[in-house]
Design an enzyme around this catalytic site. Structure first.
Site, PDB file in Angstrom:
ATOM      1  N   ASN A 368      87.448 -77.406  56.374  1.00 29.38           N
ATOM      2  CA  ASN A 368      87.196 -77.707  57.779  1.00 29.38           C
ATOM      3  C   ASN A 368      88.374 -78.484  58.358  1.00 29.38           C
ATOM      4  O   ASN A 368      88.754 -79.529  57.805  1.00 29.38           O
ATOM      5  CB  ASN A 368      85.922 -78.541  57.907  1.00 29.38           C
ATOM      6  CG  ASN A 368      85.631 -78.909  59.355  1.00 29.38           C
ATOM      7  OD1 ASN A 368      85.195 -78.065  60.137  1.00 29.38           O
ATOM      8  ND2 ASN A 368      85.899 -80.153  59.718  1.00 29.38           N
ATOM      9  N   GLU A 369      88.934 -77.972  59.434  1.00 29.24           N
ATOM     10  CA  GLU A 369      90.005 -78.657  60.181  1.00 29.24           C
ATOM     11  C   GLU A 369      91.059 -79.239  59.253  1.00 29.24           C
ATOM     12  O   GLU A 369      91.511 -80.372  59.423  1.00 29.24           O
ATOM     13  CB  GLU A 369      89.408 -79.762  61.055  1.00 29.24           C
ATOM     14  CG  GLU A 369      88.419 -79.226  62.059  1.00 29.24           C
ATOM     15  CD  GLU A 369      88.149 -80.154  63.219  1.00 29.24           C
ATOM     16  OE1 GLU A 369      88.349 -81.360  63.058  1.00 29.24           O
ATOM     17  OE2 GLU A 369      87.746 -79.660  64.281  1.00 29.24           O
ATOM     18  N   TYR A 430      86.557 -82.752  74.620  1.00 30.36           N
ATOM     19  CA  TYR A 430      87.801 -83.466  74.304  1.00 30.36           C
ATOM     20  C   TYR A 430      88.905 -82.834  75.135  1.00 30.36           C
ATOM     21  O   TYR A 430      89.777 -82.130  74.608  1.00 30.36           O
ATOM     22  CB  TYR A 430      88.160 -83.319  72.830  1.00 30.36           C
ATOM     23  CG  TYR A 430      87.200 -83.961  71.859  1.00 30.36           C
ATOM     24  CD1 TYR A 430      86.764 -85.270  72.031  1.00 30.36           C
ATOM     25  CD2 TYR A 430      86.752 -83.266  70.739  1.00 30.36           C
ATOM     26  CE1 TYR A 430      85.894 -85.860  71.124  1.00 30.36           C
ATOM     27  CE2 TYR A 430      85.893 -83.854  69.822  1.00 30.36           C
ATOM     28  CZ  TYR A 430      85.463 -85.153  70.028  1.00 30.36           C
ATOM     29  OH  TYR A 430      84.610 -85.732  69.130  1.00 30.36           O
ATOM     30  N   LYS A 524      76.587 -85.810  69.412  1.00 30.42           N
ATOM     31  CA  LYS A 524      76.641 -84.427  69.904  1.00 30.42           C
ATOM     32  C   LYS A 524      75.383 -83.657  69.552  1.00 30.42           C
ATOM     33  O   LYS A 524      75.273 -82.458  69.820  1.00 30.42           O
ATOM     34  CB  LYS A 524      77.875 -83.721  69.356  1.00 30.42           C
ATOM     35  CG  LYS A 524      79.162 -84.306  69.911  1.00 30.42           C
ATOM     36  CD  LYS A 524      80.365 -83.459  69.664  1.00 30.42           C
ATOM     37  CE  LYS A 524      81.612 -84.193  70.102  1.00 30.42           C
ATOM     38  NZ  LYS A 524      81.949 -85.319  69.225  1.00 30.42           N
TER      39      LYS A 524
END
Ligand code: GCB
Length: 744
Positions: A368-369, A430, A524
């Site tokens: 992930n990322e 963002y 979130k």
């Protein structure tokens, strides 16, 4: 015969790595599941205890079934653990979210079992840099498995000892792993009614069974499961038995048509899930898992990304049972660690061996990322190739995927390693605009028409703040709802997007976060961390995805309103909604997109009722002359609020957006010097990480474009996530400097 004894009770716990030589009666008595970070892991400040703690208890053979061998089963100990029996180290394990087992040579009488669990920072065990709390502890069940000396293997990467590969033509290839001698193996398949369909015996550890016209496992529509049982026979006795649920299904992921299940298009629309809860951290129960599943089903998802680590076996089984399509992954996240390769490999092996039989899982997520420090690192790339090949070698039936960082250029090698790919995009939260999402995906699809593309994360934060003019960055329930309405329309009208996973189903603990007025959490979620409040955005999804009919009035917590008339939104999957105001019909509306808007007169007190068929929902509003400040975001413990900041007409300040400041050379220099000076004052170790993140951020044009719409104040409140903390003085000094930079 195999017997499982749960040993969650009677543990003694101490916040040190001191190994006791006898039962330490003065330690804290606890029952598992347990974490030592249930409070400090979600109260903000990035200061939760990360270190070694010890759990100890007695094990007496006479309390266990009379079998020849005993194995300790730990289903989750974060992050590393060291197992000691009567003072001697017998095992260690690295990776906090998977199951591992250890043979126990128990003597007669009492045995002292101690487990040192360690969640301190490390450069070999993932995860280390991530936006969630790494709760330390023995936070899942601990059992003892008692077995005869001939048994199905329990030790190999914590797996079930049986691997089943069902095909839709009815074949089931079975492989079992056996320790000790045996005469034959009996393979049985049982249907949902409990009827034995096939029973065959073989003396081989691999065997193919064939069912004529199997009932398919068909996602949520019909998650039909069979049970496969294997029994180890020696002479006339059944020595050991293992059984697993299996499902017959086929799938394809097509770059144009998206996900196809058993030959039919089945667009994957759902959420990601973090497992932790308010006051409990990761130490959750079966009831908690059940409640999470019920909420996910209620909102109508047909897929779940089980982020960012291995989840409880129980939850994967719930997904099988209810037909959710699963993305399963290891916590190889944010920053590639050159010395972490072995850990990514062992965690991936565990993920696959432990979960191979779950029909719900269709993809293995490699990372992930991972490109936070850039996408070209050769060691990182080779690590991904190794993992990708490993997945294919271990599992011929599933595909690989990864969740790519928004700023990673689509043409980079890393994006094209896995079979299918997904991006995490937060345009509209963002920085960037909500509309950028559609543009980005259409562009990717045009440039790489053969690559199936999905959205592995998108979302925005909402707490109990409210506004009639919701804006990006305001943390209101209204902005989150609007954002998701738009995202739903964008994604659900693009069949080529193979899966979308909203970030996140639930608010979750992220102790480094200090924003939104409640520190230590990422908000979130579509549902709060205590699972008690479903935010309006939850119902936006329900309106599109669920078959359960409902009508929901939004913004119920936003009672006092200044404007007259005011907007009332209603979400429903009914074709028509009528709105009644103080008992009188105001209007009946249809809405193809399931989002109904009404302009409602706002005078005095008003009771609002929405009716759709037999369903109804109620709320109220009240006319006020000035905005009720209770509804406006107040950062908790903020070092500065926007009103503390000196502003000068025509000049910059901490309240200016970054891209405004960056327009002038002077503005750019002020920001760069400020960051550089900050890095110098930080401890060496953290500087390395933070300066890598900061400098790659400054160098990356796309990132700068994205964060350009943040004010310095907003970004400073988020800097904790990359290991930076600013003092009030530092920020006020920066403000003085910015007050000398002319706005262009
Ligand atoms: C991401 C990460 C996730 C974070 C999320 C966020 O891209 O993968 O772990 O929680 O962003 O909310 O910023």
């Amino acid at each position: 015969m195999r017997a499982i004894t749960n040993i969650n009770d009677n543990w003694f716990f101490n916040k040190s790595e001191e190994l006791p030589s006898s039962l330490p009666e003065n330690w804290e008595r606890i029952t598992l599941p347990h974490t030592w970070n249930n409070i400090d892991g979600m109260d903000g400040g990035n200061d939760y205890y990360r270190g070694k703690c010890t759990y100890t208890r007695l094990i007496n053979k006479k309390d266990l079934p009379k079998e020849e061998e005993h194995f300790l089963e730990i289903n989750g100990a974060n992050s590393s653990s060291f197992v000691y029996l009567n003072g001697e180290k017998i095992n260690e394990h690295h990776g906090g979210y998977s199951t591992f087992r250890t043979p126990l040579s128990l003597k007669d009488g009492d045995n002292l079992l101690s487990i040192v669990v360690d969640n301190s920072p490390s450069n070999t065990v993932y995860p280390q840099t991530a936006d969630f709390t790494f709760y330390g502890g023995l936070y899942r069940d601990v059992n003892i498995i008692s077995l005869p000396s001939s048994h199905f293997d329990t030790e190999y990467y914590g797996g079930p000892g049986i691997k089943a590969t069902p095909y839709v033509d009815g074949r089931v290839e079975v492989e079992v792993y056996v320790k000790g001698s045996f005469d034959s193996i009996r393979y049985t398949i049982i249907d949902r009614e409990g009827k034995e369909i096939i029973k065959e015996e073989s003396n081989e550890t691999t065997h193919t069974l064939t069912l004529s016209s199997p009932h398919l496992w068909n996602g949520k529509k019909d998650p039909y499961l069979y049970t496969l049982k294997a029994s180890l026979i020696s002479g006339d006795t059944e020595k050991d038995t293992v059984s697993v649920d299996i499902g017959f299904r086929s799938f394809v992921i097509d770059s144009e048509r998206g996900f196809i299940l058993n030959g039919e298009e089945y667009p994957l629309r759902g959420v990601s899930r973090h497992q932790d809860r308010w006051g409990k951290g990761n130490a959750i129960t079966k009831e908690d898992h059940d409640e999470d599943m019920a909420l996910i089903l209620e909102m109508g998802a047909n897929t779940v990304r089980l982020a960012h680590y291995q989840h409880d076996q129980y939850f994967y089984s719930l997904c099988d049972k209810f037909g959710l399509i699963v993305w399963a992954e290891i916590p190889y996240i944010s920053q590639h660690m050159p010395s972490g390769r072995d850990n990514t490999i062992s965690q991936m092996k565990e993920l696959i061996v432990q979960n191979y039989n779950h029909p719900s899982i269709i993809v293995w997520g490699l990372s992930n990322e991972i490109t936070m420090n850039g996408a070209d690192d050769s060691d990182m790339l080779s690590n991904h190739h190794i993992l990708n090949n490993l997945c294919h070698a271990m599992d011929k039936t599933r595909l690989t995927t990864m969740a790519v960082l928004t700023t990673c250029k689509p043409e980079k090698e890393i994006v094209h390693i896995t079979d299918v790919v997904s991006y995490n995009h937060y345009f509209g939260w963002y920085g960037g605009e909500i509309e950028d999402n559609a543009v980005w995906f259409d562009d990717f699809h045009k440039r790489f028409p053969d690559t199936p593309i999905g959205c592995s994360e998108y979302g925005c934060e909402a707490l109990n703040w409210h506004s009639s003019k919701p804006e990006q960055g305001d943390y209101t329930e209204e902005y989150q709802a609007y954002y998701h309405e738009e995202m739903i329309k964008t994604f659900f009208s693009r069949p080529y997007i193979w899966a979308t996973h909203a970030w996140n189903m639930f608010d979750f603990g992220a102790d480094a976060r200090g924003e939104g007025g409640e520190n230590g959490q990422n908000h979130k979620g579509l549902v709060t961390i205590d699972r008690k409040y479903k935010k309006d955005s939850f119902y936006a999804y329900k309106a599109w995805l669920s078959e359960e009919k409902f009508v929901h009035i939004c913004s119920k917590r936003y009672v006092d309103r200044v404007e007259n008339p005011t907007l009332i939104k209603v979400y429903s999957n009914m074709p028509e909604v009528s709105l009644f105001v103080n008992g009188e019909l105001l209007e009946t509306k249809k809405a193809d997109d399931h989002f109904f808007s009404f302009s409602v007169p706002n005078e005095g007190e008003t009771i609002i009722k929405a009716k759709a068929g037999d369903l109804e929902d109620e709320s109220r509003i009240r006319k006020v002359e000035v905005f009720n400040e209770e509804y406006r975001l107040k950062e908790k413990g903020a070092i500065l609020n926007w009103f503390d900041i000196t502003e000068k007409d025509g000049y910059c300040s901490l309240n200016t957006k970054i891209n405004e400041i960056m327009k002038s050379t002077k503005g750019r220099l002020v920001l760069i010097f400020f960051i550089m000076r900050k890095l110098k004052t930080m401890k060496k170790k953290s500087v390395k990480n933070s300066s890598d993140s900061a400098s790659s951020m400054l160098k990356n044009k796309d990132t700068m474009k994205m964060i350009g719409s943040f004010t310095i104040l907003r970004i400073s409140s988020m800097a904790g996530t990359v290991g930076m903390k600013f003092t009030k003085e530092e920020l006020l000094t920066l403000n003085k400097k910015l007050n000398k930079v002319k706005l262009k």
